[in-house]
Motif scaffolding. Structure first.
Motif, mmCIF file in Angstrom:
data_model
loop_
_atom_site.group_PDB
_atom_site.id
_atom_site.type_symbol
_atom_site.label_atom_id
_atom_site.label_comp_id
_atom_site.label_asym_id
_atom_site.label_seq_id
_atom_site.Cartn_x
_atom_site.Cartn_y
_atom_site.Cartn_z
ATOM 1 N N LYS A 41 6.098 -41.848 -84.420
ATOM 2 C CA LYS A 41 6.482 -40.983 -83.294
ATOM 3 C C LYS A 41 5.338 -40.751 -82.308
ATOM 4 C CE LYS A 41 10.502 -40.131 -85.246
ATOM 5 N NZ LYS A 41 11.631 -40.933 -84.932
ATOM 6 N N SER A 42 4.263 -41.546 -82.393
ATOM 7 C CA SER A 42 3.143 -41.364 -81.473
ATOM 8 C C SER A 42 3.552 -41.621 -80.034
ATOM 9 C CB SER A 42 1.956 -42.262 -81.859
ATOM 10 O OG SER A 42 2.344 -43.615 -81.958
ATOM 11 N N LEU A 43 4.429 -42.573 -79.809
ATOM 12 C CA LEU A 43 4.866 -42.873 -78.451
ATOM 13 C C LEU A 43 5.746 -41.752 -77.901
ATOM 14 C CD1 LEU A 43 4.433 -45.006 -76.335
ATOM 15 C CD2 LEU A 43 6.496 -46.141 -77.122
ATOM 16 N N SER A 44 6.602 -41.208 -78.727
ATOM 17 C CA SER A 44 7.429 -40.073 -78.305
ATOM 18 C C SER A 44 6.565 -38.874 -77.944
ATOM 19 C CB SER A 44 8.407 -39.669 -79.410
ATOM 20 O OG SER A 44 9.299 -40.701 -79.686
ATOM 21 N N LEU A 45 5.549 -38.621 -78.738
ATOM 22 C CA LEU A 45 4.642 -37.515 -78.469
ATOM 23 C C LEU A 45 3.919 -37.723 -77.142
ATOM 24 C CD1 LEU A 45 3.400 -34.859 -79.448
ATOM 25 C CD2 LEU A 45 1.710 -36.213 -80.696
ATOM 26 N N LEU A 46 3.479 -38.940 -76.894
ATOM 27 C CA LEU A 46 2.814 -39.261 -75.635
ATOM 28 C C LEU A 46 3.753 -39.032 -74.454
ATOM 29 C CD1 LEU A 46 0.260 -40.507 -74.228
ATOM 30 C CD2 LEU A 46 1.487 -42.685 -74.358
ATOM 31 N N LYS A 47 4.960 -39.543 -74.565
ATOM 32 C CA LYS A 47 5.942 -39.385 -73.479
ATOM 33 C C LYS A 47 6.267 -37.913 -73.231
ATOM 34 C CE LYS A 47 8.351 -43.795 -74.053
ATOM 35 N NZ LYS A 47 9.629 -44.415 -74.468
ATOM 36 N N ASN A 48 6.448 -37.146 -74.288
ATOM 37 C CA ASN A 48 6.799 -35.732 -74.151
ATOM 38 C C ASN A 48 5.644 -34.893 -73.624
ATOM 39 O OD1 ASN A 48 9.401 -36.165 -75.069
ATOM 40 N ND2 ASN A 48 8.868 -35.731 -77.192
ATOM 41 N N THR A 49 4.419 -35.328 -73.881
ATOM 42 C CA THR A 49 3.246 -34.557 -73.483
ATOM 43 C C THR A 49 2.784 -34.894 -72.070
ATOM 44 O OG1 THR A 49 2.550 -34.500 -75.798
ATOM 45 C CG2 THR A 49 0.906 -33.878 -74.162
ATOM 46 N N ILE A 50 2.615 -36.189 -71.781
ATOM 47 C CA ILE A 50 2.091 -36.577 -70.465
ATOM 48 C C ILE A 50 2.842 -37.764 -69.861
ATOM 49 C CG2 ILE A 50 -0.216 -35.635 -70.775
ATOM 50 C CD1 ILE A 50 -1.177 -38.433 -71.531
ATOM 51 N N GLY A 51 4.053 -37.983 -70.309
ATOM 52 C CA GLY A 51 4.837 -39.130 -69.845
ATOM 53 C C GLY A 51 5.145 -39.124 -68.363
ATOM 54 N N ASN A 52 5.071 -37.969 -67.711
ATOM 55 C CA ASN A 52 5.359 -37.902 -66.278
ATOM 56 C C ASN A 52 4.115 -38.151 -65.420
ATOM 57 O OD1 ASN A 52 4.101 -35.528 -66.943
ATOM 58 N ND2 ASN A 52 5.421 -34.222 -65.710
ATOM 59 N N GLU A 53 2.974 -38.397 -66.042
ATOM 60 C CA GLU A 53 1.734 -38.684 -65.330
ATOM 61 C C GLU A 53 1.850 -40.045 -64.645
ATOM 62 O OE1 GLU A 53 -1.511 -39.156 -63.585
ATOM 63 O OE2 GLU A 53 -1.584 -37.301 -64.758
ATOM 64 N N LEU A 54 1.708 -40.077 -63.330
ATOM 65 C CA LEU A 54 1.913 -41.304 -62.556
ATOM 66 C C LEU A 54 0.863 -42.380 -62.830
ATOM 67 C CD1 LEU A 54 2.969 -39.769 -59.120
ATOM 68 C CD2 LEU A 54 4.436 -40.711 -60.924
ATOM 69 N N ARG A 55 -0.303 -41.975 -63.330
ATOM 70 C CA ARG A 55 -1.348 -42.963 -63.630
ATOM 71 C C ARG A 55 -1.190 -43.576 -65.014
ATOM 72 N NH1 ARG A 55 -6.357 -39.325 -63.051
ATOM 73 N NH2 ARG A 55 -4.860 -37.911 -64.017
ATOM 74 N N LEU A 56 -0.184 -43.138 -65.749
ATOM 75 C CA LEU A 56 0.074 -43.624 -67.105
ATOM 76 C C LEU A 56 1.211 -44.639 -67.083
ATOM 77 C CD1 LEU A 56 -0.340 -43.399 -70.222
ATOM 78 C CD2 LEU A 56 1.369 -41.568 -70.163
ATOM 79 N N HIS A 57 0.958 -45.802 -67.651
ATOM 80 C CA HIS A 57 1.953 -46.867 -67.743
ATOM 81 C C HIS A 57 2.138 -47.207 -69.221
ATOM 82 C CE1 HIS A 57 1.257 -47.353 -63.440
ATOM 83 N NE2 HIS A 57 -0.028 -47.285 -63.734
ATOM 84 N N ILE A 58 3.372 -47.218 -69.674
ATOM 85 C CA ILE A 58 3.657 -47.447 -71.087
ATOM 86 C C ILE A 58 4.440 -48.746 -71.241
ATOM 87 C CG2 ILE A 58 4.851 -46.571 -73.138
ATOM 88 C CD1 ILE A 58 4.412 -43.720 -71.953
ATOM 89 N N ILE A 59 3.969 -49.573 -72.147
ATOM 90 C CA ILE A 59 4.653 -50.819 -72.500
ATOM 91 C C ILE A 59 5.044 -50.700 -73.968
ATOM 92 C CG2 ILE A 59 4.435 -53.315 -72.754
ATOM 93 C CD1 ILE A 59 2.209 -53.161 -70.574
ATOM 94 N N GLU A 60 6.320 -50.885 -74.249
ATOM 95 C CA GLU A 60 6.806 -50.769 -75.624
ATOM 96 C C GLU A 60 7.157 -52.146 -76.171
ATOM 97 O OE1 GLU A 60 9.682 -47.569 -76.379
ATOM 98 O OE2 GLU A 60 9.361 -46.972 -74.282
ATOM 99 N N ASN A 61 6.466 -52.547 -77.221
ATOM 100 C CA ASN A 61 6.774 -53.810 -77.885
ATOM 101 C C ASN A 61 7.780 -53.580 -79.007
ATOM 102 O OD1 ASN A 61 5.079 -55.356 -76.286
ATOM 103 N ND2 ASN A 61 3.314 -55.039 -77.619
ATOM 104 N N GLU A 62 8.638 -54.542 -79.209
ATOM 105 C CA GLU A 62 9.642 -54.448 -80.271
ATOM 106 C C GLU A 62 9.114 -54.925 -81.612
ATOM 107 O OE1 GLU A 62 13.240 -56.327 -78.982
ATOM 108 O OE2 GLU A 62 13.426 -55.016 -77.228
ATOM 109 N N GLN A 63 7.884 -55.413 -81.608
ATOM 110 C CA GLN A 63 7.224 -55.815 -82.843
ATOM 111 C C GLN A 63 5.716 -55.646 -82.649
ATOM 112 O OE1 GLN A 63 8.357 -59.900 -83.335
ATOM 113 N NE2 GLN A 63 6.977 -60.645 -81.775
ATOM 114 N N ASN A 64 4.978 -55.648 -83.741
ATOM 115 C CA ASN A 64 3.528 -55.533 -83.654
ATOM 116 C C ASN A 64 2.962 -56.882 -83.245
ATOM 117 O OD1 ASN A 64 0.774 -55.237 -83.988
ATOM 118 N ND2 ASN A 64 0.979 -53.980 -85.825
ATOM 119 N N ARG A 65 2.447 -56.960 -82.045
ATOM 120 C CA ARG A 65 1.910 -58.212 -81.519
ATOM 121 C C ARG A 65 0.419 -58.370 -81.773
ATOM 122 N NH1 ARG A 65 4.813 -59.730 -75.935
ATOM 123 N NH2 ARG A 65 6.934 -59.763 -76.742
ATOM 124 N N GLY A 66 -0.199 -57.383 -82.352
ATOM 125 C CA GLY A 66 -1.637 -57.439 -82.578
ATOM 126 C C GLY A 66 -2.403 -56.948 -81.364
#
Length: 133
Positions: A41-66
């Motif tokens: 849930k680290s990504l959810s926490l990030l989105k809920n905390t500062i997800g509206n920050e315009l300088r923040l860009h989030i890329i979600e992978n569907e698998q661990n790419r290393g």
């Protein structure tokens, strides 16, 4: 501007603090968080905390790419003159990137720079002796 790339995999306790420390920089930054299919849930926490920050860009992978492959995903999107690859368990001070930028500009032939890494108690993690900057 400095582009900061953070690859996340189950770093719930650290990720938000890391991103916040970068966003508090005294120089312009953009932050890319590439999540390698975390399950904590680290990504959810990030989105809920500062997800509206315009300088923040989030890329979600569907698998661990290393780390390397995930880092490379963000490179074509960066706009900064300099790029910092930062682990999510690292916190920086507001002037850290400003100091690093000054070093790079003072040494235009340098292709890479690193800074002293300290533990939370201020002790040095690792130190090379007789190294000149």
């Amino acid at each position: 501007m400095i582009s900061v790339i953070i690859v996340n995999f189950n770093s719930k306790d650290c990720l938000v603090k890391c991103a916040q420390s970068v966003l508090a920089s005294t120089v312009p930054v953009e932050v890319f968080v590439i999540d390698n299919c975390s399950e904590d849930k680290s990504l959810s926490l990030l989105k809920n905390t500062i997800g509206n920050e315009l300088r923040l860009h989030i890329i979600e992978n569907e698998q661990n790419r290393g780390f390397a492959r995930a880092s490379n995903q963000a490179l074509p999107m960066t706009k900064g003159e300099y790029i910092l690859f930062l682990n999510p368990d690292c916190l920086i001070r507001p002037d850290t990137l400003e100091c690093m930028l000054a070093v790079m500009e003072a040494h235009p032939d340098a292709g890479i720079a690193g800074c002293l890494i300290r533990n939370p108690d201020g002790s040095v993690v690792f130190r090379l002796e007789n190294v000149e900057v």
